[in-house]
Motif scaffolding. Sequence first.
Motif, PDB file in Angstrom:
ATOM      1  N   ASN A  33      -9.750 -38.727 -19.410  1.00  0.00           N
ATOM      2  CA  ASN A  33      -8.689 -38.160 -18.789  1.00  0.00           C
ATOM      3  C   ASN A  33      -8.246 -36.969 -19.422  1.00  0.00           C
ATOM      4  O   ASN A  33      -7.972 -36.010 -18.702  1.00  0.00           O
ATOM      5  CB  ASN A  33      -7.415 -38.814 -18.788  1.00  0.00           C
ATOM      6  N   VAL A  34      -8.678 -36.952 -20.777  1.00  0.00           N
ATOM      7  CA  VAL A  34      -8.354 -35.605 -21.393  1.00  0.00           C
ATOM      8  C   VAL A  34      -9.460 -34.409 -21.094  1.00  0.00           C
ATOM      9  O   VAL A  34      -9.289 -33.415 -20.739  1.00  0.00           O
ATOM     10  CB  VAL A  34      -8.380 -35.709 -22.952  1.00  0.00           C
ATOM     11  N   ASP A  96      -4.949 -29.052 -24.173  1.00  0.00           N
ATOM     12  CA  ASP A  96      -5.249 -30.498 -23.400  1.00  0.00           C
ATOM     13  C   ASP A  96      -4.169 -31.366 -24.354  1.00  0.00           C
ATOM     14  O   ASP A  96      -3.672 -31.159 -25.372  1.00  0.00           O
ATOM     15  CB  ASP A  96      -6.642 -30.771 -23.889  1.00  0.00           C
ATOM     16  N   LEU A  97      -3.863 -32.391 -23.469  1.00  0.00           N
ATOM     17  CA  LEU A  97      -2.688 -33.416 -23.918  1.00  0.00           C
ATOM     18  C   LEU A  97      -3.396 -34.875 -23.610  1.00  0.00           C
ATOM     19  O   LEU A  97      -3.689 -35.057 -22.593  1.00  0.00           O
ATOM     20  CB  LEU A  97      -1.668 -32.980 -23.191  1.00  0.00           C
ATOM     21  N   LYS A  99      -3.145 -38.455 -21.928  1.00  0.00           N
ATOM     22  CA  LYS A  99      -2.589 -38.899 -20.774  1.00  0.00           C
ATOM     23  C   LYS A  99      -1.160 -39.430 -21.117  1.00  0.00           C
ATOM     24  O   LYS A  99      -0.334 -39.287 -20.211  1.00  0.00           O
ATOM     25  CB  LYS A  99      -3.605 -39.899 -20.037  1.00  0.00           C
ATOM     26  N   HIS A 101       1.038 -38.856 -22.736  1.00  0.00           N
ATOM     27  CA  HIS A 101       2.192 -37.814 -23.208  1.00  0.00           C
ATOM     28  C   HIS A 101       2.240 -36.931 -21.859  1.00  0.00           C
ATOM     29  O   HIS A 101       3.193 -35.947 -22.144  1.00  0.00           O
ATOM     30  CB  HIS A 101       1.859 -37.156 -24.363  1.00  0.00           C
ATOM     31  N   TRP A 102       1.565 -36.945 -20.811  1.00  0.00           N
ATOM     32  CA  TRP A 102       1.802 -36.243 -19.854  1.00  0.00           C
ATOM     33  C   TRP A 102       3.303 -36.371 -18.964  1.00  0.00           C
ATOM     34  O   TRP A 102       3.807 -37.455 -19.079  1.00  0.00           O
ATOM     35  CB  TRP A 102       0.745 -36.387 -18.581  1.00  0.00           C
ATOM     36  N   GLY A 103       3.736 -35.160 -18.661  1.00  0.00           N
ATOM     37  CA  GLY A 103       4.885 -35.130 -17.862  1.00  0.00           C
ATOM     38  C   GLY A 103       6.233 -35.369 -18.984  1.00  0.00           C
ATOM     39  O   GLY A 103       7.303 -35.495 -18.204  1.00  0.00           O
ATOM     40  N   MET A 107       3.522 -30.102 -23.557  1.00  0.00           N
ATOM     41  CA  MET A 107       2.664 -29.084 -23.728  1.00  0.00           C
ATOM     42  C   MET A 107       3.550 -27.582 -23.588  1.00  0.00           C
ATOM     43  O   MET A 107       3.243 -26.531 -23.938  1.00  0.00           O
ATOM     44  CB  MET A 107       1.654 -28.998 -22.761  1.00  0.00           C
ATOM     45  N   ASN A 135      -6.868 -29.315 -10.991  1.00  0.00           N
ATOM     46  CA  ASN A 135      -5.928 -29.540 -12.335  1.00  0.00           C
ATOM     47  C   ASN A 135      -4.475 -28.925 -12.158  1.00  0.00           C
ATOM     48  O   ASN A 135      -4.024 -27.966 -12.442  1.00  0.00           O
ATOM     49  CB  ASN A 135      -6.406 -28.671 -13.299  1.00  0.00           C
ATOM     50  N   ARG A 137      -1.674 -30.174 -12.751  1.00  0.00           N
ATOM     51  CA  ARG A 137      -0.512 -30.135 -13.927  1.00  0.00           C
ATOM     52  C   ARG A 137      -0.751 -28.694 -14.727  1.00  0.00           C
ATOM     53  O   ARG A 137       0.175 -28.060 -15.042  1.00  0.00           O
ATOM     54  CB  ARG A 137      -0.855 -31.498 -14.775  1.00  0.00           C
ATOM     55  N   SER A 138      -1.836 -28.346 -15.083  1.00  0.00           N
ATOM     56  CA  SER A 138      -2.327 -27.229 -15.796  1.00  0.00           C
ATOM     57  C   SER A 138      -1.814 -25.895 -14.982  1.00  0.00           C
ATOM     58  O   SER A 138      -1.212 -25.200 -15.619  1.00  0.00           O
ATOM     59  CB  SER A 138      -3.835 -27.022 -16.388  1.00  0.00           C
TER      60      SER A 138
END
Length: 170
Positions: A33-34, A96-97, A99, A101-103, A107, A135, A137-138
Amino acid sequence: MVIFPALETERLKLSLLTLEDSAAVYSHFADENVTRFMDISPCKDISEAEEIIRFHIEDTGCRWGIVSKSDGQFIGTCGFHCWMQGEQARAEIGFDLGKEHWGKGFMHEAMKPVIAFGFNDMGLALIEATVEQENERSIKLLEKLKFEREQELRDQLVYYYLGRERWVRS
C-alpha cells in the motif's frame, strides 16, 4: 552547506533517516500500500531498506523519517531529492505514509515545515512533485498545499510545482 535539522510539529517528529532506521524503513516499505504509487517494489528484506536509506543519504537532498509523538511509531518519510542549487534552485519533494495513518492530516502537517525549510534554508525557488494519475490522495494533498498542476502529462505522470512567492502568499 545546509544542515538538515530534525523538525517537529504538534503531533510529529521528523529526523533524517540513517541506517539505524533500517528495521522501521523495511517494515514501512514492505507494505505494498505504501509503495503502490512509487517507483519501487515492496521491500523483501532489510538490505533493500538499507539501499533506500543509502540512496537518500548520497542524493543531493534529504529524507526525514516521520514518527508519531503519541506512540513513537514510525509512520512515513518525506523530503527532497534531485536538489539543483544555484540562482533558480529547485528540488523534487517526495512523501509516503503508512496506510493506517491515511486521512488523519499527518502528511499535511509534516509537509508544512518541510516546504518552509526548502524555501527558507535550502534557498529553493521552486519545489516540484510528480504523481501517478490514480494517486488521488497525493493529488489532493499537493493541491491543498497550493501546488500548481501542469496541464500536460509527461510519462503518464502529473507534474506539480510550487514557487516560493506562491508559498509566501498562502
